[in-house]
Write a protein that holds these residues in place. Structure first.
Motif, PDB file in Angstrom:
ATOM      1  N   ILE A 349      43.085  43.366  32.138  1.00  0.00           N
ATOM      2  CA  ILE A 349      44.356  43.478  31.422  1.00  0.00           C
ATOM      3  C   ILE A 349      45.466  42.993  32.357  1.00  0.00           C
ATOM      4  N   ALA A 350      46.236  42.019  31.887  1.00  0.00           N
ATOM      5  CA  ALA A 350      47.390  41.548  32.666  1.00  0.00           C
ATOM      6  C   ALA A 350      48.599  42.345  32.204  1.00  0.00           C
ATOM      7  N   TYR A 351      49.540  42.605  33.119  1.00  0.00           N
ATOM      8  CA  TYR A 351      50.730  43.356  32.720  1.00  0.00           C
ATOM      9  C   TYR A 351      51.848  43.072  33.717  1.00  0.00           C
ATOM     10  N   GLU A 352      53.032  43.564  33.418  1.00  0.00           N
ATOM     11  CA  GLU A 352      54.106  43.414  34.379  1.00  0.00           C
ATOM     12  C   GLU A 352      54.394  44.784  34.984  1.00  0.00           C
ATOM     13  N   GLY A 353      54.576  44.794  36.293  1.00  0.00           N
ATOM     14  CA  GLY A 353      54.818  46.052  36.970  1.00  0.00           C
ATOM     15  C   GLY A 353      55.986  45.884  37.924  1.00  0.00           C
ATOM     16  N   SER A 354      56.759  46.944  38.089  1.00  0.00           N
ATOM     17  CA  SER A 354      57.925  46.800  38.951  1.00  0.00           C
ATOM     18  C   SER A 354      57.490  46.895  40.404  1.00  0.00           C
ATOM     19  N   SER A 355      58.076  46.025  41.210  1.00  0.00           N
ATOM     20  CA  SER A 355      57.723  45.966  42.622  1.00  0.00           C
ATOM     21  C   SER A 355      58.940  45.465  43.380  1.00  0.00           C
ATOM     22  N   ASN A 356      59.497  46.315  44.243  1.00  0.00           N
ATOM     23  CA  ASN A 356      60.671  45.911  45.026  1.00  0.00           C
ATOM     24  C   ASN A 356      61.827  45.436  44.165  1.00  0.00           C
ATOM     25  N   GLY A 357      62.064  46.122  43.101  1.00  0.00           N
ATOM     26  CA  GLY A 357      63.230  45.780  42.291  1.00  0.00           C
ATOM     27  C   GLY A 357      63.002  44.699  41.265  1.00  0.00           C
ATOM     28  N   TYR A 358      61.910  43.958  41.387  1.00  0.00           N
ATOM     29  CA  TYR A 358      61.611  42.958  40.373  1.00  0.00           C
ATOM     30  C   TYR A 358      60.376  43.388  39.615  1.00  0.00           C
ATOM     31  N   PHE A 359      60.131  42.717  38.486  1.00  0.00           N
ATOM     32  CA  PHE A 359      58.849  42.884  37.828  1.00  0.00           C
ATOM     33  C   PHE A 359      57.972  41.725  38.263  1.00  0.00           C
ATOM     34  N   GLN A 360      56.720  42.027  38.559  1.00  0.00           N
ATOM     35  CA  GLN A 360      55.778  40.977  38.907  1.00  0.00           C
ATOM     36  C   GLN A 360      54.575  41.088  37.985  1.00  0.00           C
ATOM     37  N   ILE A 361      53.780  40.019  37.945  1.00  0.00           N
ATOM     38  CA  ILE A 361      52.594  40.014  37.094  1.00  0.00           C
ATOM     39  C   ILE A 361      51.413  40.560  37.877  1.00  0.00           C
ATOM     40  N   PHE A 362      50.718  41.513  37.288  1.00  0.00           N
ATOM     41  CA  PHE A 362      49.508  42.087  37.870  1.00  0.00           C
ATOM     42  C   PHE A 362      48.363  41.900  36.890  1.00  0.00           C
ATOM     43  N   SER A 363      47.130  42.066  37.435  1.00  0.00           N
ATOM     44  CA  SER A 363      45.981  42.064  36.535  1.00  0.00           C
ATOM     45  C   SER A 363      45.054  43.146  37.052  1.00  0.00           C
ATOM     46  N   ILE A 364      44.485  43.918  36.129  1.00  0.00           N
ATOM     47  CA  ILE A 364      43.648  45.059  36.526  1.00  0.00           C
ATOM     48  C   ILE A 364      42.393  45.059  35.677  1.00  0.00           C
ATOM     49  N   GLY A 365      41.281  45.489  36.252  1.00  0.00           N
ATOM     50  CA  GLY A 365      40.068  45.612  35.453  1.00  0.00           C
ATOM     51  C   GLY A 365      40.292  46.639  34.359  1.00  0.00           C
ATOM     52  N   GLU A 366      39.652  46.470  33.216  1.00  0.00           N
ATOM     53  CA  GLU A 366      39.966  47.383  32.117  1.00  0.00           C
ATOM     54  C   GLU A 366      39.471  48.797  32.375  1.00  0.00           C
ATOM     55  N   ASN A 367      38.710  48.964  33.457  1.00  0.00           N
ATOM     56  CA  ASN A 367      38.341  50.315  33.855  1.00  0.00           C
ATOM     57  C   ASN A 367      39.323  50.894  34.853  1.00  0.00           C
ATOM     58  N   GLY A 368      40.321  50.119  35.207  1.00  0.00           N
ATOM     59  CA  GLY A 368      41.303  50.608  36.161  1.00  0.00           C
ATOM     60  C   GLY A 368      41.003  50.196  37.596  1.00  0.00           C
ATOM     61  N   ASP A 369      39.931  49.424  37.794  1.00  0.00           N
ATOM     62  CA  ASP A 369      39.598  49.017  39.162  1.00  0.00           C
ATOM     63  C   ASP A 369      40.107  47.610  39.423  1.00  0.00           C
ATOM     64  N   ASN A 370      39.994  47.192  40.686  1.00  0.00           N
ATOM     65  CA  ASN A 370      40.280  45.796  41.015  1.00  0.00           C
ATOM     66  C   ASN A 370      41.696  45.344  40.672  1.00  0.00           C
ATOM     67  N   LEU A 371      42.669  46.056  41.136  1.00  0.00           N
ATOM     68  CA  LEU A 371      44.059  45.684  40.851  1.00  0.00           C
ATOM     69  C   LEU A 371      44.438  44.464  41.681  1.00  0.00           C
ATOM     70  N   MET A 372      45.052  43.475  41.037  1.00  0.00           N
ATOM     71  CA  MET A 372      45.440  42.250  41.737  1.00  0.00           C
ATOM     72  C   MET A 372      46.881  41.922  41.410  1.00  0.00           C
ATOM     73  N   GLN A 373      47.679  41.627  42.417  1.00  0.00           N
ATOM     74  CA  GLN A 373      49.028  41.153  42.124  1.00  0.00           C
ATOM     75  C   GLN A 373      48.990  39.636  42.057  1.00  0.00           C
ATOM     76  N   LEU A 374      49.564  39.040  41.040  1.00  0.00           N
ATOM     77  CA  LEU A 374      49.442  37.597  40.862  1.00  0.00           C
ATOM     78  C   LEU A 374      50.709  36.831  41.213  1.00  0.00           C
ATOM     79  N   THR A 375      51.879  37.436  41.032  1.00  0.00           N
ATOM     80  CA  THR A 375      53.108  36.747  41.407  1.00  0.00           C
ATOM     81  C   THR A 375      53.793  37.562  42.488  1.00  0.00           C
ATOM     82  N   PHE A 376      54.473  36.829  43.382  1.00  0.00           N
ATOM     83  CA  PHE A 376      55.115  37.509  44.500  1.00  0.00           C
ATOM     84  C   PHE A 376      56.545  37.046  44.714  1.00  0.00           C
ATOM     85  N   GLU A 377      56.915  35.974  44.052  1.00  0.00           N
ATOM     86  CA  GLU A 377      58.186  35.356  44.385  1.00  0.00           C
ATOM     87  C   GLU A 377      59.359  36.115  43.814  1.00  0.00           C
TER      88      GLU A 377
END
Lengths: 439, 240, 181
Positions: A349-377
Motif C-alpha cells: 500500500i502506497a500512502y503519504e506520511g508526514s516527515s519533517n514538516g512535509y508529506f512524503q510518499i511511503f510504501s508498506i507491505g499490506e501486513n504492515g511490514d517492510n516500510l519504505m520511504q520513496l521520496t525524500f526531497e
C-alpha cells in the motif's frame, strides 16, 4: 562388467581432477543496479523514396526517448558508436556485434523503413550484443500518422522480452488542474504528451478516480453549490450525478467489476464510508463512528478496504474487510498518514506520511511490514496512485513552489516531473488508468 | 490503430541440452557424494594443514592490512572442499582473501554489513593484485590451494563487476542461481550451464550474461597441472 | 407656411412651459396657495417623507449588513475542530444577532490549511463548520437558518506557505444574508 569398469574409470578421472581442485563454489550476491545499456543507431531507409521527414533519425530518437522514460534503460551515446552505418545491415548476419559489446552496449536495436505506396512499412529488431543473437523482431505496416504507435508497440516488445512486463504507455493519468478559484479534471499520457481537459464546470472539481475498465471517471464538484459526486465519460462528456446528500459526497475507488463505488458521506453528522451499488443505487454503510473516516481504497481482490481514520488520535491508515469488520491499524510510524492506494498485486500500500514538516510518499507491505520511504526531497509527495503494472507511482509534489504531477519507479528511483499545461497553475490528485489499448 | 505486424525470425534458445547437462551433473554429484560418504578409507585430500602454518602472500601488498581490520571475515570458515569442514585455517584467515569463497552458512546475518564493505575493498585490491600475481611465492604443495584461491578471487571480482540489473525488475524474494563454468587453461570459458535455476528468467539471464561479459579470465596458473577447472558460481539476489 | 406656423408654435409652447415653471416657483414663494397647489404640496411632502423613510431603511439595512459582515472568522488549531474561547464569544454574539434579526440566515464555511490531504481536509472543514452550527443551535438559533459547507483546503484566505498563513486559513467563515423571500 565393462560398463561398471568404464564408470569407475570415469569416476577415477573425475576424482583425480577433483582432488586437484575440487568443485569450487564462489558466491556472488547483490547485483549492482544498472540500467540495461542499449544502443539505437539511425534506422535505414530501405526503400527508394527520399527521407524528407528524416524518419531515420526520428525512429531512433523516439524509441530512445520511450525506453529512457521507463527508467530501465541507458541509451548509449551516438558518439560512442564504432560501427560504420553505411556498410552494416539490420539483420544479424550483417552486424559485427563486437562493435557494440565493446562500447558497453549489451543490447542493440536496428530498424529500417520504406514507403509502400501511401503506407509506411517499418522493421524493428532487438539484438543481444553479447550473444550476437536476435531477441525480438517485428514488422509493421500502416499509415505514416501511425508511426508513433509503431514505436510504442515495439517499445512494449522490448520491455516484455527484457523485463517480463509490457510498458504503461497505453495508460492515462487523470488529475486536477487548478487556476485561481476553479479546478477542472484533465488527463495526460504517461510520457507527458497529449494533455486533455475533461471537465469545464468553472467551479471546484476534485478527486478523480478512473473506473477499472477505463471508460469513466468519478469525481466531486461544487458546480451545483454543494460538494456532490458525479461520474463522467471522458470520451463523450456525459455526466451524471450519483450522490448529492447534505454535506460531503466524496468518491473513492471502484470495485474491480466496476459495479460499486466507495463513497465518503457526512450526511448523518460524521464522515463515514459507504458502498454505493451503481445499478440499484443502494447504499451500504461500512463505518459508523464519531471519528473522521475517509479515503477508502479497495484491495485488488475486493476483500479488504484500506482507509484513513483519526480514531486513535491522529490521521492513520487502517484496513478492514469489505463488510466493515475486523479493523486493524496499518501505520504506526509518523503522526499523519493518509491517501492509501493499493498496489495492483495486492501486496503493498502506497500512502503519504508526514516527515519533517512535509508529506512524503511511503510504501508498506499490506501486513504492515517492510516500510519504505520513496521520496525524500523538499517538495514532498502527496496522493500516490499506482500504475496498472505496479512498477510506477504517480503523485503530486511541490517543485519550485508549484504543485506538479510526478512519476517515480515503485522503488523510489527515476523521478520524472510531467510537463505543465498552459492555463493551469497547480496540479494535484493523480489517478492512473488501466491499460487503454491506445495503439 | 489498425496496422499490421508480423514477427521477424527468432532464435529459440536451446534449453533442452542445458536440462540434460543439469540432470547429468546432479546425478554425478549425488553419486560422488554418496561414495565419499560411505567410503572413509579414501586417501585424505592433499590440503589438510597442520596447526602452525602461516600464509604470507607477498604478491599482494596492502590488501592483508585491509582485511585484518575487518573482524567479520575472520569468522568465515574457509574450505575449498565440501568434505572437509574442519579446516584449521581459521587463524590464518585474517590475512587471506577468502571472503568470497564460502562453503557453509556461518555468521552471515550479523556480519553482512561488514563483509560487504570488506568485500568491496578486497575486490578493488584483488583486481590490482591479479596483475601482480606470480607463482614465485611457492612454499610447497600445501600452498597450491591458497594460490588457487587467489585465482578464484580474481574470477569472482571480474564477474561481480559485470553483474548488473535494472532495479525494479526482480521480485522481492531471495533468488539463487548456480551456474557451472569450465575455465580452460587459457582462461576462456568453454562451457556454461545452470546447475540451479532461480525460477526467475531475468535473474538467470543476468547471471549468465555477467559471466559472458566478464570472460575471458586470466590463464590458469602455470603450476596447475589440470587442463581446465570446474567452477560453480552461486548468484544471490540479496545480501547474505 | 405650415412649417413656419408649427415651428413657431413649438417655440411658443416651450417658452410657455418654461414660463409655467418659473411661474409656479414664483407662486410658491408668494403667499396664498390654491387648493390644487396644496394637494401638490402634500403629495410632494409625502413623497419626500417616503424617500426619507426609504433612505433610513436603506441606511439601517446597510448598517445591518455591515454588522452582518462584521462577524469575523473563528480559527482552529491544527487537525482540530474544537471551539476556543474567542470562538465561543463570537458565536455567542452571532447567535444573539441572529435571534434579534429574524430575517437573516447564515452559511458557515469550514476551511483548512493546505497541509494534509485534500480529502481529509474536506472532512475536517466539515467538522469545523458543523461544530460551530451545533453551538449556535444550542444557543437557540433555528437549525434551518444555518447551513454548513466545507471547502477543505481549496479556498485559502492566505495562499502563502508559512505558519502565519496556515493559522489564518484554519477557519470558519460566516456569511450572514437576508432570507430569500
Amino acid at each position: 562388467m565393462r560398463k561398471i569398469t568404464g564408470f569407475l574409470i570415469f569416476l577415477l578421472v573425475f576424482w583425480c581432477t577433483s582432488t586437484a581442485c575440487g568443485k569450487v563454489y564462489i558466491d556472488i550476491n547483490s547485483p549492482a543496479f544498472q540500467k540495461f545499456p542499449v544502443a539505437i543507431p539511425e534506422f535505414k531507409n530501405l526503400g527508394n523514396a527520399g527521407d524528407e521527414d528524416n524518419l531515420s533519425e526520428w525512429f531512433a530518437d523516439e524509441l530512445s526517448r520511450f525506453l529512457k522514460i521507463t527508467g530501465f534503460f541507458k541509451i548509449i551515446n551516438k558518439d560512442a558508436f564504432l560501427e560504420n552505418q553505411d556498410s552494416s545491415g539490420i539483420t544479424a548476419g550483417e552486424i559485427d556485434f563486437s562493435n557494440w559489446s565493446s562500447i558497453g552496449s549489451d543490447f542493440l536495436v536496428k530498424g529500417g523503413f520504406s514507403y509502400d505506396g501511401k503506407n509506411l512499412a517499418v522493421e524493428f529488431r532487438l539484438f543481444d550484443a553479447i550473444d550476437g543473437k536476435l531477441i525480438a523482431g517485428k514488422k509493421y505496416w500502416g499509415k505514416p500518422e501511425e508511426k508513433k504507435a509503431m514505436v510504442l508497440k515495439f517499445t512494449d516488445e522490448i520491455l516484455m522480452a527484457l523485463t517480463g512486463g509490457a510498458g504503461v504507455f497505453d495508460t492515462k493519468i487523470a488529475f486536477v488542474g487548478r487556476k485561481d478559484n476553479s479546478s477542472e479534471i484533465y488527463m495526460i499520457n504517461f510520457d507527458g504528451s497529449d494533455p486533455f481537459k475533461i471537465t469545464t464546470f468553472n467551479s471546484l472539481t476534485l478527486l478523480p478516480h478512473w473506473s477499472p475498465d477505463g471508460s469513466k471517471i468519478s469525481f466531486t464538484s461544487y458546480k451545483d453549490g454543494n460538494p456532490d459526486c458525479y461520474i463522467i465519460n471522458p470520451a463523450s462528456g456525459t455526466t451524471r450525478k450519483i450522490s448529492s446528500f447534505k454535506g460531503l459526497n466524496l468518491p473513492a475507488s471502484w470495485s474491480s467489476d466496476g459495479k460499486k463505488i466507495l463513497l465518503v458521506l457526512s450526511k448523518d453528522g460524521n464522515e463515514n464510508i459507504y458502498i454505493k451499488h451503481l445499478d440499484s443505487g443502494n447504499l451500504q454503510s461500512l463505518t459508523d463512528d464519531r471519528a473522521i473516516n475517509v479515503s477508502p481504497a479497495w484491495s485488488p481482490d475486493g476483500r479488504k478496504i484500506a482507509f484513513v481514520s483519526n480514531r486513535s488520535g491522529s490521521p492513520q491508515i487502517f484496513v478492514m474487510d469489505s463488510e466493515g469488520k475486523t479493523v486493524r491499524r496499518l501505520t504506526f510510524e509518523g503522526s499523519y498518514n493518509s491517501s492509501p492506494c493499493w498496489s495492483p498485486d495486492g501486496t503493498r500500500i502506497a500512502y503519504e506520511g508526514s516527515s519533517n514538516g512535509y508529506f512524503q510518499i511511503f510504501s508498506i507491505g499490506e501486513n504492515g511490514d517492510n516500510l519504505m520511504q520513496l521520496t525524500f526531497e523538499a517538495g514532498g509527495g502527496e496522493s500516490p496512485s499506482w500504475s496498472p503494472d505496479g512498477r510506477y507511482l504517480a503523485f503530486s509534489s511541490k517543485r519550485d513552489g508549484q504543485e506538479r504531477i510526478c512519476v517515480i519507479n515503485s522503488n523510489g528511483l527515476n523521478l520524472r516531473v510531467l510537463p505543465g499545461i498552459k492555463g493551469v497553475e497547480s496540479f494535484k490528485s493523480p489517478s492512473w488508468s488501466r491499460h487503454l489499448n491506445l495503439y | 490503430m489498425t496496422f499490421l505486424s508480423e514477427a521477424l525470425g527468432r532464435n529459440h534458445s536451446d534449453t533442452k541440452g542445458l536440462n540434460n547437462m543439469v540432470v547429468l551433473s546432479f546425478l554425478l554429484h549425488a553419486l560422488i557424494l554418496s561414495i565419499i560418504f560411505f567410503s572413509p578409507s579414501l586417501p585424505s585430500p592433499r590440503w589438510t594443514f597442520g596447526p602452525s602454518y602461516t600464509v604470507d602472500l607477498v604478491s599482494l601488498p596492502s590488501s592483508s592490512v585491509e582485511i585484518r581490520s575487518s573482524e567479520a571475515i575472520s569468522r568465515e570458515v574457509v574450505g575449498l572442499n565440501r568434505r572437509n569442514n574442519s579446516m584449521v585455517m581459521k587463524k590464518e584467515v585474517e590475512k587471506s582473501l577468502d571472503a568470497p569463497v564460502r562453503e557453509t552458512e556461518v555468521h552471515r546475518k550479523t556480519t553482512s554489513g561488514n563483509v560487504d564493505t570488506a568485500i568491496e575493498g578486497i575486490k578493488k585490491k584483488v583486481a590490482s593484485a591479479a596483475e601482480a600475481y606470480h607463482p614465485a611465492a611457492s612454499r610447497g604443495n600445501s600452498e597450491m590451494n591458497m594460490r588457487m584461491k587467489v585465482y578464484y578471487s580474481v574470477v569472482w571480482s571480474m564477474i561481480k563487476e559485470k553483474w548488473a540489473l535494472p532495479e525494479g525488475i526482480l521480485p522481492d524474494d531471495n533468488l539463487e542461481a548456480i551456474i557451472e563454468a569450465k575455465i580452460l587453461r587459457n582462461g576462456s570459458v568453454s562451457h556454461l550451464s545452470f546447475e540451479k535455476n532461480s525460477g526467475n528468467r531475468y535473474f538467470d539471464e543476468s547471471a549468465i550474461k555477467a559471466i559472458k561479459k566478464a570472460g575471458p579470465f586470466p590463464p590458469l596458473p602455470e603450476w596447475l597441472d589440470e587442463r581446465y577447472i570446474d567452477l560453480g558460481i552461486r548468484f544471490y539476489s540479496s545480501e547474505l | 407656411m405650415l412649417v413656419f406656423v408649427c415651428s413657431f408654435s413649438l417655440i411658443f409652447i416651450a417658452g410657455c412651459a418654461k414660463k409655467e415653471v418659473v411661474k409656479s416657483d414664483v407662486e410658491l414663494t408668494q403667499a396664498q396657495p390654491s387648493a390644487e397647489e396644496t394637494a401638490q404640496q402634500a403629495q410632494a411632502k409625502k413623497e419626500a417623507a417616503l424617500r426619507e423613510q426609504a433612505l433610513k431603511e436603506q441606511a439601517l439595512k446597510e448598517k445591518i449588513l455591515v454588522e452582518a459582515a462584521a462577524f469575523q472568522d473563528i480559527h482552529f488549531a491544527f487537525d482540530n475542530y474544537d471551539l476556543n474561547p474567542e470562538a465561543r464569544v463570537l458565536l455567542g454574539e452571532l447567535a444573539d444577532w441572529l435571534l434579534e434579526h429574524g430575517g437573516f440566515e447564515v452559511t458557515i464555511e469550514g476551511h483548512c490549511d493546505n497541509r494534509g490531504t485534500a480529502v481529509y481536509n474536506l472532512a475536517l472543514g466539515e467538522r469545523r463548520a458543523v461544530t460551530a452550527k451545533a453551538y449556535l443551535v444550542n444557543l437557540g438559533v433555528t437549525g434551518t437558518k444555518v447551513t454548513t459547507i466545507s471547502y477543505g483546503e481549496e479556498l485559502p484566505a492566505d495562499p502563502r506557505n508559512c505558519e502565519e498563513a496556515w493559522t489564518k486559513n484554519r477557519r470558519d467563515h460566516f456569511i450572514v444574508f437576508p432570507k430569500k423571500q
